[in-house]
Design an enzyme around this catalytic site. Structure first.
Site, PDB file in Angstrom:
ATOM      1  N   HIS A   1      -4.632  -0.684   5.944  1.00  0.00           N
ATOM      2  CA  HIS A   1      -4.211   0.103   7.121  1.00  0.00           C
ATOM      3  C   HIS A   1      -5.147  -0.035   8.317  1.00  0.00           C
ATOM      4  O   HIS A   1      -5.760   0.933   8.745  1.00  0.00           O
ATOM      5  CB  HIS A   1      -3.996   1.577   6.754  1.00  0.00           C
ATOM      6  CG  HIS A   1      -5.042   2.197   5.853  1.00  0.00           C
ATOM      7  ND1 HIS A   1      -6.388   2.158   6.118  1.00  0.00           N
ATOM      8  CD2 HIS A   1      -4.923   2.869   4.681  1.00  0.00           C
ATOM      9  CE1 HIS A   1      -7.041   2.780   5.154  1.00  0.00           C
ATOM     10  NE2 HIS A   1      -6.169   3.218   4.272  1.00  0.00           N
TER      11      HIS A   1
ATOM     12  N   HIS B   1       0.867  -1.199   0.000  1.00  0.00           N
ATOM     13  CA  HIS B   1       0.000   0.000   0.000  1.00  0.00           C
ATOM     14  C   HIS B   1       0.893   1.235   0.000  1.00  0.00           C
ATOM     15  O   HIS B   1       1.494   1.573   1.024  1.00  0.00           O
ATOM     16  CB  HIS B   1      -0.900   0.013   1.245  1.00  0.00           C
ATOM     17  CG  HIS B   1      -1.869   1.156   1.262  1.00  0.00           C
ATOM     18  ND1 HIS B   1      -3.220   0.975   1.453  1.00  0.00           N
ATOM     19  CD2 HIS B   1      -1.700   2.488   1.107  1.00  0.00           C
ATOM     20  CE1 HIS B   1      -3.828   2.144   1.415  1.00  0.00           C
ATOM     21  NE2 HIS B   1      -2.924   3.083   1.215  1.00  0.00           N
TER      22      HIS B   1
ATOM     23  N   ASN C   1      -5.119   7.431  -6.082  1.00  0.00           N
ATOM     24  CA  ASN C   1      -5.848   8.672  -5.741  1.00  0.00           C
ATOM     25  C   ASN C   1      -5.090   9.925  -6.175  1.00  0.00           C
ATOM     26  O   ASN C   1      -4.803  10.812  -5.387  1.00  0.00           O
ATOM     27  CB  ASN C   1      -6.204   8.723  -4.248  1.00  0.00           C
ATOM     28  CG  ASN C   1      -4.984   8.708  -3.325  1.00  0.00           C
ATOM     29  OD1 ASN C   1      -3.924   8.187  -3.685  1.00  0.00           O
ATOM     30  ND2 ASN C   1      -5.131   9.266  -2.138  1.00  0.00           N
TER      31      ASN C   1
ATOM     32  N   HIS D   1       1.516   5.399  -1.626  1.00  0.00           N
ATOM     33  CA  HIS D   1       1.181   6.590  -2.411  1.00  0.00           C
ATOM     34  C   HIS D   1       2.482   7.204  -2.926  1.00  0.00           C
ATOM     35  O   HIS D   1       3.345   7.568  -2.127  1.00  0.00           O
ATOM     36  CB  HIS D   1       0.463   7.633  -1.553  1.00  0.00           C
ATOM     37  CG  HIS D   1      -0.826   7.146  -0.981  1.00  0.00           C
ATOM     38  ND1 HIS D   1      -2.034   7.331  -1.597  1.00  0.00           N
ATOM     39  CD2 HIS D   1      -1.090   6.449   0.152  1.00  0.00           C
ATOM     40  CE1 HIS D   1      -2.999   6.776  -0.866  1.00  0.00           C
ATOM     41  NE2 HIS D   1      -2.444   6.234   0.201  1.00  0.00           N
TER      42      HIS D   1
ATOM     43  N   ASP E   1       1.315   2.617   3.565  1.00  0.00           N
ATOM     44  CA  ASP E   1       0.471   3.801   3.389  1.00  0.00           C
ATOM     45  C   ASP E   1       1.308   5.078   3.443  1.00  0.00           C
ATOM     46  O   ASP E   1       0.819   6.123   3.865  1.00  0.00           O
ATOM     47  CB  ASP E   1      -0.672   3.851   4.413  1.00  0.00           C
ATOM     48  CG  ASP E   1      -1.786   4.804   3.976  1.00  0.00           C
ATOM     49  OD1 ASP E   1      -1.820   5.189   2.790  1.00  0.00           O
ATOM     50  OD2 ASP E   1      -2.621   5.165   4.821  1.00  0.00           O
TER      51      ASP E   1
ATOM     52  N   HIS F   1     -10.424   1.099   1.626  1.00  0.00           N
ATOM     53  CA  HIS F   1     -10.264   2.066   2.717  1.00  0.00           C
ATOM     54  C   HIS F   1     -11.494   1.880   3.607  1.00  0.00           C
ATOM     55  O   HIS F   1     -12.598   2.290   3.244  1.00  0.00           O
ATOM     56  CB  HIS F   1     -10.186   3.503   2.181  1.00  0.00           C
ATOM     57  CG  HIS F   1      -9.961   4.513   3.271  1.00  0.00           C
ATOM     58  ND1 HIS F   1      -8.769   5.164   3.457  1.00  0.00           N
ATOM     59  CD2 HIS F   1     -10.765   4.943   4.277  1.00  0.00           C
ATOM     60  CE1 HIS F   1      -8.843   5.950   4.525  1.00  0.00           C
ATOM     61  NE2 HIS F   1     -10.062   5.835   5.033  1.00  0.00           N
TER      62      HIS F   1
ATOM     63  N   LYS G   1      -9.281  -0.203  -5.995  1.00  0.00           N
ATOM     64  CA  LYS G   1      -9.342   0.403  -4.673  1.00  0.00           C
ATOM     65  C   LYS G   1     -10.696   1.051  -4.423  1.00  0.00           C
ATOM     66  O   LYS G   1     -11.152   1.875  -5.216  1.00  0.00           O
ATOM     67  CB  LYS G   1      -8.236   1.468  -4.564  1.00  0.00           C
ATOM     68  CG  LYS G   1      -8.251   2.280  -3.286  1.00  0.00           C
ATOM     69  CD  LYS G   1      -7.781   1.475  -2.081  1.00  0.00           C
ATOM     70  CE  LYS G   1      -7.971   2.241  -0.783  1.00  0.00           C
ATOM     71  NZ  LYS G   1      -6.742   2.661  -0.167  1.00  0.00           N
TER      72      LYS G   1
HETATM   73  O1  DOR Z   1      -3.579   9.493   5.695  1.00  0.00           O
HETATM   74  C1  DOR Z   1      -3.886   9.169   4.568  1.00  0.00           C
HETATM   75  N1  DOR Z   1      -3.325   9.738   3.482  1.00  0.00           N
HETATM   76  N2  DOR Z   1      -4.817   8.224   4.403  1.00  0.00           N
HETATM   77  C2  DOR Z   1      -5.319   7.940   3.203  1.00  0.00           C
HETATM   78  O2  DOR Z   1      -6.180   7.118   3.142  1.00  0.00           O
HETATM   79  C3  DOR Z   1      -4.852   8.659   1.994  1.00  0.00           C
HETATM   80  C4  DOR Z   1      -3.526   9.221   2.181  1.00  0.00           C
HETATM   81  C5  DOR Z   1      -3.148  10.247   1.134  1.00  0.00           C
HETATM   82  O3  DOR Z   1      -3.369   9.988  -0.051  1.00  0.00           O
HETATM   83  O4  DOR Z   1      -2.608  11.286   1.497  1.00  0.00           O
HETATM   84 ZN    ZN Z   2      -3.437   5.057   1.586  1.00  0.00          ZN
END
Ligand code: DOR
Ligand code: ZN
Length: 345
Positions: free
Chosen positions: A174, A15, A43, A17, A247, A136, A99
């Site tokens: 998470h 997971h 995202n 980003h 995450d 999520h 997702k």
């Molecule tokens: O804290 C988070 N940040 N939780 C998420 O689900 C998304 C992530 C983000 O993309 O910044």
């Molecule tokens: Zn995330």
């Protein structure tokens, strides 16, 4: 005698980003240094909802991360997602999972799903073709206390989805609560969960430790100590249902330190060392390889990685900030010293 060094099969991050553009360029090498593969969160703005967008993004990630790192792409589910596009992307190897962001639950989730029933045709197709659903797991109902939104999600959304799609493989991402740890442990083998470093290290006091602490803010928000302990117990239990997913979610320092600070903790620089510290504290270093390198690929039905990484018992000082994208990022554990160090490859 204390273990001084730990060599494990090369791990993956289930997971992650990475964002795009200058931020992607800045952060991707940190993950590539530790992990062979990562499940890439979709995202972006606009979100990654098409096969073409996923393939183009994958190319940009490969360029930014360098050789030896394979991005595993995901499709961002919307109310109007086309099951045929999902199937085509899965068949062509463009994405391995999709997702589910409940609309409004977190960063860039406004195009997400407003009611899980809207994506039932997509879930039916995913169940049929064997495509994993990443979730999520928080309801967005403003009447529900933010600390309860994960537990309520289990009852209102996850339970019906598991009942209606018993063959669908689902990763509850998470997890932050004892409720989720128990729920996943007791569920059928088609349900698993990822666990972040921050939910192993922090409880909700961290948000208010001597003042308001934006760098401890992520979603789902960190919970009470009893929940942290339950999540730790799940991580080190050796159960194949729990595996590593950082995450890691970078936001520039000024976007975190604002009157409406962004949710997300950038833990990529020292993720593996942070997890190893927890497994050591729990006397479970012998279970670290399963959590970091084996349970994830087995759940996803992917081969285990070749090669290894070595961690050594040695101090590693985490910087207060790291330059990125014309500004800076504050890493998780900023200013602290961790007791495990990833040896140079
Ligand atoms: O804290 C988070 N940040 N939780 C998420 O689900 C998304 C992530 C983000 O993309 O910044
Ligand atoms: Zn995330």
């Amino acid at each position: 005698m204390q273990t001084q060094s730990l060599t494990i099969r090369r791990p993956d991050d289930w997971h992650l980003h990475l964002r795009d553009g200058a931020m992607l360029e800045a952060v991707a090498p940190y993950s590539a240094r530790q992990f062979a593969r990562a499940i890439i969160m979709p995202n972006l703005v606009p979100p990654v909802t098409t096969v073409d967008a996923a393939c183009a993004y994958r190319d940009r990630i490969r360029r930014a991360a360098g050789p030896g790192f394979e991005p595993l792409m995901t499709c961002y589910l919307t109310d109007s997602i086309d099951p045929d596009e999902l199937e085509r992307g899965h068949r062509e190897g463009a994405w391995v999972a999709a997702k589910l962001y409940p609309a409004g639950a977190t960063t860039n989730s406004h195009s997400g799903v407003t009611d899980v029933r809207h994506i039932y045709p997509a879930l039916e197709r995913m169940e049929k073709i064997g495509m994993v659903l990443c979730v999520h797991g928080e309801v967005t109902d403003p009447a529900i206390d933010i600390f309860d939104r994960e537990a309520v999600f289990l009852e209102r959304v996850l339970t019906p989805v598991l009942r209606d799609f018993p063959g669908l493989r689902i990763v509850l991402e998470h997890i932050t609560t004892a409720d989720s740890a128990d729920f996943v442990r007791d569920a059928e083998p088609n349900l698993a969960a990822t666990i972040t470093p921050q939910h192993l290290h922090l409880n909700r006091n961290a948000l208010f430790d001597g003042g308001l602490r934006p760098h401890a803010y992520c979603l789902p928000v960190v919970k009470r100590e009893r929940h942290r302990l339950a999540v730790r117990a799940a991580a080190v239990s050796g159960s194949p249902k729990f595996f590593l997913g950082t995450d890691s979610a970078p936001h520039l320092k000024e976007a975190k330190e604002s009157d409406c600070g962004c949710a997300g903790i950038w833990n990529a620089p020292h993720a593996l060392e942070s997890y190893a510290t927890v497994f050591d504290e729990e006397g479970a270093l012998d279970r670290f390889e399963g959590f970091a390198s084996e349970h994830g690929p087995r759940f996803y039905g992917l081969p285990l990685n070749e090669g290894t990484v070595t961690l050594e018992r040695a101090d590693v000082a985490v910087p207060e900030r790291i330059a990125a994208a014309g500004s800076s990022l504050v890493p998780f554990h900023a200013g602290q010293t961790l007791g495990w160090k990833l040896a140079a490859a």
